[in-house]
Design a protein around this motif. Structure first.
Motif, PDB file in Angstrom:
ATOM      1  N   ASP A  58       0.984  -1.163   0.048  1.00 40.92           N
ATOM      2  CA  ASP A  58      -0.196  -0.046   0.015  1.00 40.92           C
ATOM      3  C   ASP A  58       0.803   1.276  -0.014  1.00 40.92           C
ATOM      4  O   ASP A  58       1.498   1.563   0.951  1.00 40.92           O
ATOM      5  CB  ASP A  58      -0.679   0.091   1.174  1.00 40.92           C
ATOM      6  CG  ASP A  58      -1.980   1.235   1.270  1.00 40.92           C
ATOM      7  OD1 ASP A  58      -1.766   2.210   0.336  1.00 40.92           O
ATOM      8  OD2 ASP A  58      -2.587   1.279   2.142  1.00 40.92           O
ATOM      9  N   ALA A  59       1.052   1.859  -1.054  1.00 40.23           N
ATOM     10  CA  ALA A  59       1.918   3.136  -1.385  1.00 40.23           C
ATOM     11  C   ALA A  59       1.563   4.179  -0.281  1.00 40.23           C
ATOM     12  O   ALA A  59       2.407   4.930   0.276  1.00 40.23           O
ATOM     13  CB  ALA A  59       1.668   3.798  -2.679  1.00 40.23           C
ATOM     14  N   SER A  60       0.266   4.213   0.291  1.00 39.65           N
ATOM     15  CA  SER A  60       0.033   5.289   1.265  1.00 39.65           C
ATOM     16  C   SER A  60       0.605   5.092   2.767  1.00 39.65           C
ATOM     17  O   SER A  60       0.813   5.964   3.446  1.00 39.65           O
ATOM     18  CB  SER A  60      -1.589   5.456   1.529  1.00 39.65           C
ATOM     19  OG  SER A  60      -1.830   4.039   2.125  1.00 39.65           O
ATOM     20  N   ASP A  61       1.283   3.819   3.125  1.00 35.36           N
ATOM     21  CA  ASP A  61       1.919   3.586   4.080  1.00 35.36           C
ATOM     22  C   ASP A  61       3.348   4.126   3.863  1.00 35.36           C
ATOM     23  O   ASP A  61       4.049   4.157   5.227  1.00 35.36           O
ATOM     24  CB  ASP A  61       2.339   1.862   4.229  1.00 35.36           C
ATOM     25  CG  ASP A  61       0.869   1.379   4.590  1.00 35.36           C
ATOM     26  OD1 ASP A  61      -0.239   1.871   4.863  1.00 35.36           O
ATOM     27  OD2 ASP A  61       0.828   0.162   4.222  1.00 35.36           O
ATOM     28  N   PHE A  62       3.998   4.675   2.833  1.00 37.39           N
ATOM     29  CA  PHE A  62       5.278   5.181   2.819  1.00 37.39           C
ATOM     30  C   PHE A  62       5.105   6.391   2.438  1.00 37.39           C
ATOM     31  O   PHE A  62       4.386   7.037   1.970  1.00 37.39           O
ATOM     32  CB  PHE A  62       5.757   4.527   1.730  1.00 37.39           C
ATOM     33  CG  PHE A  62       6.851   3.149   2.114  1.00 37.39           C
ATOM     34  CD1 PHE A  62       6.210   2.218   2.940  1.00 37.39           C
ATOM     35  CD2 PHE A  62       7.952   2.664   1.428  1.00 37.39           C
ATOM     36  CE1 PHE A  62       6.848   1.297   3.231  1.00 37.39           C
ATOM     37  CE2 PHE A  62       8.570   1.760   1.688  1.00 37.39           C
ATOM     38  CZ  PHE A  62       8.008   0.702   2.525  1.00 37.39           C
TER      39      PHE A  62
ATOM     40  N   SER B 252       9.253   3.743   4.889  1.00 39.64           N
ATOM     41  CA  SER B 252       8.306   3.651   5.998  1.00 39.64           C
ATOM     42  C   SER B 252       8.120   4.970   6.374  1.00 39.64           C
ATOM     43  O   SER B 252       8.781   5.656   6.849  1.00 39.64           O
ATOM     44  CB  SER B 252       8.369   2.536   6.919  1.00 39.64           C
ATOM     45  OG  SER B 252       9.712   2.840   7.840  1.00 39.64           O
ATOM     46  N   ALA B 253       6.559   5.221   6.775  1.00 34.50           N
ATOM     47  CA  ALA B 253       6.147   6.455   7.184  1.00 34.50           C
ATOM     48  C   ALA B 253       6.797   6.684   8.850  1.00 34.50           C
ATOM     49  O   ALA B 253       7.276   7.794   8.999  1.00 34.50           O
ATOM     50  CB  ALA B 253       4.603   6.624   7.360  1.00 34.50           C
ATOM     51  N   SER B 254       6.916   5.367   9.677  1.00 38.24           N
ATOM     52  CA  SER B 254       7.331   5.468  10.848  1.00 38.24           C
ATOM     53  C   SER B 254       8.886   5.910  10.798  1.00 38.24           C
ATOM     54  O   SER B 254       9.143   6.625  11.771  1.00 38.24           O
ATOM     55  CB  SER B 254       7.092   4.152  11.553  1.00 38.24           C
ATOM     56  OG  SER B 254       7.840   3.086  10.779  1.00 38.24           O
ATOM     57  N   SER B 255       9.658   5.295  10.006  1.00 39.40           N
ATOM     58  CA  SER B 255      11.069   5.633   9.994  1.00 39.40           C
ATOM     59  C   SER B 255      11.399   7.007   9.673  1.00 39.40           C
ATOM     60  O   SER B 255      12.003   7.948  10.322  1.00 39.40           O
ATOM     61  CB  SER B 255      11.890   4.807   9.104  1.00 39.40           C
ATOM     62  OG  SER B 255      11.723   5.023   7.729  1.00 39.40           O
ATOM     63  N   ASN B 256      10.611   7.645   8.590  1.00 40.82           N
ATOM     64  CA  ASN B 256      10.600   9.114   8.280  1.00 40.82           C
ATOM     65  C   ASN B 256      10.314   9.940   9.478  1.00 40.82           C
ATOM     66  O   ASN B 256      10.883  10.820   9.759  1.00 40.82           O
ATOM     67  CB  ASN B 256       9.819   9.226   6.744  1.00 40.82           C
ATOM     68  CG  ASN B 256      10.069  10.689   6.318  1.00 40.82           C
ATOM     69  OD1 ASN B 256      11.089  10.775   6.132  1.00 40.82           O
ATOM     70  ND2 ASN B 256       8.895  11.281   6.247  1.00 40.82           N
ATOM     71  N   ARG B 257       9.243   9.642  10.046  1.00 37.22           N
ATOM     72  CA  ARG B 257       8.898  10.533  10.969  1.00 37.22           C
ATOM     73  C   ARG B 257       9.766  10.640  12.440  1.00 37.22           C
ATOM     74  O   ARG B 257       9.838  11.424  13.247  1.00 37.22           O
ATOM     75  CB  ARG B 257       7.345  10.313  11.364  1.00 37.22           C
ATOM     76  CG  ARG B 257       6.387  10.919  10.242  1.00 37.22           C
ATOM     77  CD  ARG B 257       5.210  10.116   9.975  1.00 37.22           C
ATOM     78  NE  ARG B 257       4.658  10.270   8.481  1.00 37.22           N
ATOM     79  CZ  ARG B 257       3.393   9.941   8.392  1.00 37.22           C
ATOM     80  NH1 ARG B 257       2.560   9.443   9.339  1.00 37.22           N
ATOM     81  NH2 ARG B 257       2.844  10.082   7.049  1.00 37.22           N
ATOM     82  N   THR B 258      10.295   9.348  12.348  1.00 38.99           N
ATOM     83  CA  THR B 258      11.142   9.389  13.669  1.00 38.99           C
ATOM     84  C   THR B 258      12.350  10.255  13.361  1.00 38.99           C
ATOM     85  O   THR B 258      12.978  10.860  14.307  1.00 38.99           O
ATOM     86  CB  THR B 258      11.739   7.738  14.093  1.00 38.99           C
ATOM     87  OG1 THR B 258      10.348   7.235  14.237  1.00 38.99           O
ATOM     88  CG2 THR B 258      12.580   7.679  15.096  1.00 38.99           C
ATOM     89  N   LYS B 259      12.939  10.080  12.068  1.00 45.30           N
ATOM     90  CA  LYS B 259      13.916  10.858  11.791  1.00 45.30           C
ATOM     91  C   LYS B 259      13.722  12.261  11.890  1.00 45.30           C
ATOM     92  O   LYS B 259      14.546  13.106  12.042  1.00 45.30           O
ATOM     93  CB  LYS B 259      14.438  10.515  10.241  1.00 45.30           C
ATOM     94  CG  LYS B 259      15.468  11.435   9.624  1.00 45.30           C
ATOM     95  CD  LYS B 259      15.605  11.069   8.254  1.00 45.30           C
ATOM     96  CE  LYS B 259      16.523  12.247   7.284  1.00 45.30           C
ATOM     97  NZ  LYS B 259      16.880  11.734   6.154  1.00 45.30           N
ATOM     98  N   GLY B 260      12.652  12.886  11.242  1.00 46.47           N
ATOM     99  CA  GLY B 260      12.141  14.448  11.518  1.00 46.47           C
ATOM    100  C   GLY B 260      13.249  15.104  10.511  1.00 46.47           C
ATOM    101  O   GLY B 260      13.888  14.843   9.501  1.00 46.47           O
ATOM    102  N   ASP B 261      13.895  16.004  11.144  1.00 45.40           N
ATOM    103  CA  ASP B 261      14.681  16.846  10.642  1.00 45.40           C
ATOM    104  C   ASP B 261      16.271  16.408  11.153  1.00 45.40           C
ATOM    105  O   ASP B 261      17.205  17.497  11.191  1.00 45.40           O
ATOM    106  CB  ASP B 261      14.343  18.390  10.558  1.00 45.40           C
ATOM    107  CG  ASP B 261      14.621  18.767  12.151  1.00 45.40           C
ATOM    108  OD1 ASP B 261      14.783  17.922  13.107  1.00 45.40           O
ATOM    109  OD2 ASP B 261      14.196  20.221  12.241  1.00 45.40           O
TER     110      ASP B 261
END
Length: 214
Positions: A114-118, A158-167
């Motif tokens: 599901d592309a929306s998960d990323f 993954s959205a979770s890794s991207n949001r954990t990374k932040g800036d």
């Protein structure tokens, strides 16, 4: 803007869009990854050439100052191009939205159909770029940076890794998948060197540590 950058972006964007056309017809991709960054040896040289400087202020920063997900061709925007490039067996509708495919996050091995998960991660975050020199750029140059298909600046994860990374920079965050950290450091250095962005001392030290171990 670094010399020859505009020409490289045009050439690479054309190559990626050629891939996109293939994806739409066949439902597969030939790449499934961002452009390969330079070798660790070259990245170490690039890192030594990046100016060491404390991060600047975030005053005035806004994501709106980095127009992104611009139209690349037809109905396809940058996000959709990256999803096609980084997935396998990707099929799209007539609006270029991914309706099926498989994606594996290089940061943490999360897999989805599901592309929306990323999310599409800016390897060097927009806020980080702002504090490292992009605050002085034109909006057009910041748009090029935010939609760069030529260098390893965009990746579907993954959205979770991207949001954990932040800036966060590499001194504060690295991909949970340790075997990907060398690649990530090479990607980061390539982007910062290309755009003549600065790096603080902790960031340079962590990058050197990783690259020395590649």
């Amino acid at each position: 803007m670094p010399k020859v950058y505009a020409r490289r972006l045009t050439v690479a964007a054309g190559s990626v869009l050629a891939l996109v056309g293939t994806v739409a017809l066949t439902g597969t991709t030939a790449e499934a990854a961002p452009p390969s960054p330079p070798s660790a040896a070259t990245a170490r040289t690039y890192l030594s050439e990046i100016k060491e400087q404390p991060e600047g202020s975030s005053d005035g920063y806004s994501r709106d100052k980095f127009p992104h997900w611009i139209t690349q061709e037809g109905a396809c925007n940058t996000r959709e191009v990256v999803l096609k490039r980084d997935g396998t067996d990707v099929k799209t509708d007539d609006k270029c939205a991914a309706v099926s495919g498989t994606w594996v996050s290089a940061y943490d091995d999360v897999k989805t159909t599901d592309a929306s998960d990323f999310d599409i991660d800016h390897v060097v975050p927009l806020s980080e770029a702002w504090k490292s020199g992009a605050s002085t750029w034109t909006t057009a140059h910041r748009q090029d940076f935010a939609n760069d298909l030529t260098h390893s600046q965009l990746i579907a994860v993954s959205a979770s890794s991207n949001r954990t990374k932040g800036d966060k920079d590499p001194a504060k965050w690295l991909p949970p998948k340790t075997s990907y950290r060398c690649e990530y450091a090479r990607m980061w250095v390539w982007v910062k060197h290309t755009y003549e962005l600065t790096a603080n001392s902790e960031e340079k030290a962590k990058l050197k540590e990783i690259l020395d171990g590649c």
